[in-house]
Design a protein around this motif. Structure first.
Motif: not given
Length: 419
Positions: A94-99, A124-126
């Protein structure tokens, strides 16, 4: 009971055991950022804690979804001051692009050793940017023996565990707890703690007696079929598949009910998918597709409602014609591959989409089936040493596979090696 070094980690010995990759990285002082993925309660945070304890690096724990970029900046500053800090980032999927963009240069510099924890498939999710900078390790549910070992340790540890309490609990009851946890040590420890703290000591011997019922009342799933050592669970799954294979609808529904009562929805779903393709297979492919849909519905619904699509699938699979020809065919092909056969692909089938391919004779004599009547032409596809191999032996228990069998026979007869 969080481990402070790798020797205290429960399970996952394929990663942290002697000579295994994570232990080698720690011993060589060559830590790399990594992603640990698997179900809850199996040791992702524990491994991060053990790595930090074994390397003496500071460990900081953040959540990718709820903690802010400011929190990451604090960790990065600590890494700059001390040289290196280990960051356990939970729910890294769930890490967003800014972080993510903030983290990447710190991973490159080595100031932050990232240990991402996730229950989601990282492939798939990272994001690829994070994946390319990390090692990915899959963790597995703990075995009942692993969990029992950890429970014993908790019961005897007077500083971090329950060793200061006069607990009396049998190995059989610990087995009930361990098997009911389904590989999740956190659940097992939480249940044991609640059982101990909520049970009044016996007025005569002043000891806290933990029985099967106390464990079940504290949240553990009850043992199925009255078997405390867990063998009944695997026996039930086996009987479930064999009853469907043998077309006994009522027996299959009984074993399904036992498995539902145990609450082990993942085992039911996985086994039903195996049965659909292994035992019914080509005799009734629509039934296999409907089983997939039923399993997906049960997964979305959860129990108890999930019992309804599961029952529908079990009844259809029981009453369907059966065929294991697909499994037998791929096993026969695998046997030849493992024996080293068929390693030389015919030149006509080799890739010809590059300059110089024709000079090598690749693809030059290939016949394009769509250019021929009926979209078929006889030509050799198998390597020379197995060119007459026949892996598929059709069965004729259902209309679908009977049609496949007739077509298979026609094509082999008309093919380059037909008789």
């Amino acid at each position: 009971m969080r481990p402070t070094n790798l020797d205290e980690v429960v399970g996952q010995q394929d990663l942290v055991g002697p000579g295994k990759i994570i232990r080698r990285m720690v011993q060589a002082k060559r830590l790399r950022s990594m992603i640990l993925y698997g179900p809850p309660g199996i040791g992702k945070t524990s491994i991060a804690s053990a790595i930090a304890g074994s390397t003496k690096y500071h460990l900081r724990i953040l959540n990718a979804a709820t903690d802010t970029k400011k929190d990451l900046q604090i960790v990065a500053e600590e890494g700059r001051m001390s040289g290196t800090v280990i960051l356990l980032l939970d729910e890294i999927h769930r890490l967003d692009k800014t972080k993510q963009d903030f983290l990447l240069p710190h991973l490159e510099s080595g100031r932050i050793i990232l240990i991402g924890a996730t229950t989601e498939n990282p492939y798939i999710n990272i994001s690829p940017a994070i994946r390319s900078r990390t090692q990915i390790f899959a963790l597995h549910p703990l075995s009942p023996d692993d969990i029992i070992s950890a429970l014993h340790r908790a019961l005897t540890d007077k500083e971090k565990g329950l060793g200061q309490y006069p607990v009396v609990i049998s190995d059989d009851t610990l087995g009930v707890l361990a098997h009911g946890a389904h590989g999740d040590l956190r659940t097992a420890l939480n249940t044991l703690e609640l059982a101990v703290l909520s049970t009044t000591p016996d007025p005569q011997d002043k000891q806290i007696h933990i029985t099967d019922q106390v464990i079940v009342d504290s949240g553990a799933r009850p043992p199925i079929a009255g078997d405390k050592n867990g063998d009944a669970h695997y026996d039930t799954i086996s009987a479930f598949q064999k009853s469907i294979r043998g077309s006994d609808t009522d027996a299959a529904l009984h074993y399904l009910a036992v498995l539902i009562a145990s609450g082990d929805l993942p085992s039911i779903m996985r086994r039903l998918l195996v049965i659909a393709y292994e035992d019914v297979g080509l005799a009734n492919m629509p039934a296999a597709a409907r089983t997939v849909a039923a399993v997906q519905a049960a997964d979305r619904l959860g129990l108890p409602e999930g019992r309804i699509p599961l029952a529908n699938a079990v009844i259809e699979l029981c009453l369907s014609p059966k065929s294991n020809s697909g499994m037998a065919a791929i096993d026969a092909a695998l046997a030849d591959v493992h024996a080293g056969k068929g390693q030389h692909i015919p030149d006509t089938l080799k890739d010809a989409h590059y300059q110089g391919a024709k000079d090598l004779g690749h693809g030059t004599d290939y016949k394009y089936p769509h250019a021929y009547p009926g979209d078929w032409v006889a030509q050799q596809y198998l390597p020379d040493d197995i060119k007459t191999a026949q892996y598929y032996t059709p069965k004729r228990n259902g209309k679908f596979e009977t049609a496949l069998a007739e077509q298979y026979a026609r094509l082999r007869q008309a093919g380059p090696h037909g008789h």
